[in-house]
Design a protein around this motif. Structure first.
Motif, PDB file in Angstrom:
ATOM      1  N   ASP B  86       0.823  -1.216   0.000  1.00  0.00           N
ATOM      2  CA  ASP B  86       0.000   0.000   0.000  1.00  0.00           C
ATOM      3  C   ASP B  86       0.857   1.265   0.000  1.00  0.00           C
ATOM      4  N   SER B  87       2.162   1.110   0.169  1.00  0.00           N
ATOM      5  CA  SER B  87       3.050   2.271   0.142  1.00  0.00           C
ATOM      6  C   SER B  87       2.992   2.929  -1.230  1.00  0.00           C
ATOM      7  N   ALA B  88       2.642   4.211  -1.248  1.00  0.00           N
ATOM      8  CA  ALA B  88       2.439   4.930  -2.502  1.00  0.00           C
ATOM      9  C   ALA B  88       2.115   6.383  -2.185  1.00  0.00           C
ATOM     10  N   MET B  89       2.038   7.202  -3.238  1.00  0.00           N
ATOM     11  CA  MET B  89       1.448   8.539  -3.132  1.00  0.00           C
ATOM     12  C   MET B  89      -0.038   8.394  -3.404  1.00  0.00           C
ATOM     13  N   TYR B  90      -0.850   8.965  -2.552  1.00  0.00           N
ATOM     14  CA  TYR B  90      -2.301   8.929  -2.729  1.00  0.00           C
ATOM     15  C   TYR B  90      -2.774  10.342  -3.063  1.00  0.00           C
ATOM     16  N   PHE B  91      -3.472  10.449  -4.190  1.00  0.00           N
ATOM     17  CA  PHE B  91      -3.962  11.741  -4.648  1.00  0.00           C
ATOM     18  C   PHE B  91      -5.487  11.782  -4.588  1.00  0.00           C
ATOM     19  N   CYS B  92      -5.986  12.865  -4.056  1.00  0.00           N
ATOM     20  CA  CYS B  92      -7.398  13.169  -4.108  1.00  0.00           C
ATOM     21  C   CYS B  92      -7.626  14.104  -5.295  1.00  0.00           C
ATOM     22  N   ALA B  93      -8.764  13.967  -5.952  1.00  0.00           N
ATOM     23  CA  ALA B  93      -9.102  14.853  -7.062  1.00  0.00           C
ATOM     24  C   ALA B  93     -10.587  15.183  -6.984  1.00  0.00           C
ATOM     25  N   SER B  94     -10.944  16.309  -7.579  1.00  0.00           N
ATOM     26  CA  SER B  94     -12.358  16.662  -7.640  1.00  0.00           C
ATOM     27  C   SER B  94     -12.648  17.353  -8.961  1.00  0.00           C
ATOM     28  N   LYS B  95     -13.927  17.311  -9.355  1.00  0.00           N
ATOM     29  CA  LYS B  95     -14.327  18.050 -10.549  1.00  0.00           C
ATOM     30  C   LYS B  95     -15.751  18.540 -10.387  1.00  0.00           C
ATOM     31  N   GLN B  96     -16.062  19.558 -11.216  1.00  0.00           N
ATOM     32  CA  GLN B  96     -17.337  20.235 -11.064  1.00  0.00           C
ATOM     33  C   GLN B  96     -18.464  19.456 -11.739  1.00  0.00           C
ATOM     34  N   GLY B  97     -18.234  18.975 -12.929  1.00  0.00           N
ATOM     35  CA  GLY B  97     -19.284  18.283 -13.668  1.00  0.00           C
ATOM     36  C   GLY B  97     -18.647  17.443 -14.734  1.00  0.00           C
ATOM     37  N   THR B  98     -18.807  17.868 -15.980  1.00  0.00           N
ATOM     38  CA  THR B  98     -18.201  17.103 -17.065  1.00  0.00           C
ATOM     39  C   THR B  98     -16.823  17.639 -17.419  1.00  0.00           C
ATOM     40  N   TYR B  99     -16.222  18.381 -16.519  1.00  0.00           N
ATOM     41  CA  TYR B  99     -14.958  19.024 -16.818  1.00  0.00           C
ATOM     42  C   TYR B  99     -13.778  18.256 -16.245  1.00  0.00           C
ATOM     43  N   GLU B 100     -12.630  18.906 -16.278  1.00  0.00           N
ATOM     44  CA  GLU B 100     -11.390  18.263 -15.879  1.00  0.00           C
ATOM     45  C   GLU B 100     -11.327  18.053 -14.368  1.00  0.00           C
ATOM     46  N   GLN B 101     -10.530  17.053 -13.972  1.00  0.00           N
ATOM     47  CA  GLN B 101     -10.295  16.770 -12.569  1.00  0.00           C
ATOM     48  C   GLN B 101      -9.094  17.573 -12.084  1.00  0.00           C
ATOM     49  N   TYR B 102      -9.226  18.112 -10.889  1.00  0.00           N
ATOM     50  CA  TYR B 102      -8.130  18.842 -10.255  1.00  0.00           C
ATOM     51  C   TYR B 102      -7.602  18.012  -9.091  1.00  0.00           C
ATOM     52  N   PHE B 103      -6.294  17.890  -9.070  1.00  0.00           N
ATOM     53  CA  PHE B 103      -5.650  17.014  -8.100  1.00  0.00           C
ATOM     54  C   PHE B 103      -5.056  17.793  -6.937  1.00  0.00           C
TER      55      PHE B 103
END
Lengths: 110, 112
Positions: B86-103
């Protein structure tokens, strides 16, 4: 299976030496192709979204283009601060997830 | 400019311990994600979350993993019994709708 292949794995340029990075993809219905920049130890930083073949987007020294099978990220007259890993990702119309390539590590030397 | 934030930046834990990784997505975004990146490898999708439920998950996201949006701002990833892999970088991302994801900037998880 949806997949993304990026080439080259690594690229070393002199400052001002223009070049292109390639992203080949196979996807069951393309919703979008995304380019991100990733600096060491950091999260991917959004650069561009391309939705359909023939589309082009530009931002400073970067220009992204899209065909039905691949995308190119053209870097014009790069500077040392453009050094980073450039990631390509695709999203299918059937999912919300991004499928990433392994990236191209770009080093621009002064 | 709004951004995704993550805490902690680095978490060290012993094998078998539980960890909770925290994320604050961009405030008007509706879709939330967790990805991970093992050193030298691709960024891999783990799970997506919309309307207070999991909308999609990968085969990596087994019963040891869970996600929660405990309030209107936080989004968490829990690993119940950590393994060395499980050792790794974990990234959370979010997006508004049908647009790009921001990390977000990521949490480096080290399991010893």
């Amino acid at each position: 299976e949806d997949q993304v292949t990026q080439s080259p794995e690594a690229l070393r340029l002199q400052e001002g030496e223009s070049s292109s990075l390639n992203c080949s993809y196979t996807v069951s219905g393309l919703r979008g192709l995304f380019w991100y920049r990733q600096d060491p130890g950091k999260g991917p930083e959004f650069l561009f979204t391309l939705y359909s073949a023939g589309e082009e987007k530009e931002k400073e020294r970067l220009k992204a283009t899209l065909t039905k099978k691949e995308s190119f990220l053209h870097i014009t007259a790069p500077k040392p601060e453009d050094s980073a890993t450039y990631l390509c990702a695709v999203q299918s119309v059937f999912t919300n997830k991004l499928i990433f390539g392994t990236g191209t590590l770009l080093a621009v030397q002064p | 400019e709004p951004e995704v934030t993550q805490t902690p930046s680095h978490q060290v834990t012993q094998m078998g311990q539980e960890v909770i990784l925290r994320c604050v997505p961009i405030s008007n975004h509706l879709y939330f994600y967790w990805y991970r990146q093992i050193l030298g490898q691709k960024v891999e999708f783990l799970v997506s979350f919309y309307n207070n439920e999991i909308s999609e998950k990968s085969e990596i996201f087994d019963d040891q993993f869970s996600v929660e949006r405990p309030d209107g701002s936080n989004f968490t990833l829990k690993i119940r019994s950590t393994k060395l892999e499980d050792s790794a970088m974990y990234f959370c991302a979010s997006k508004q709708g049908t647009y790009e994801q921001y990390f977000g900037p990521g949490t480096r998880l080290t399991v010893t």
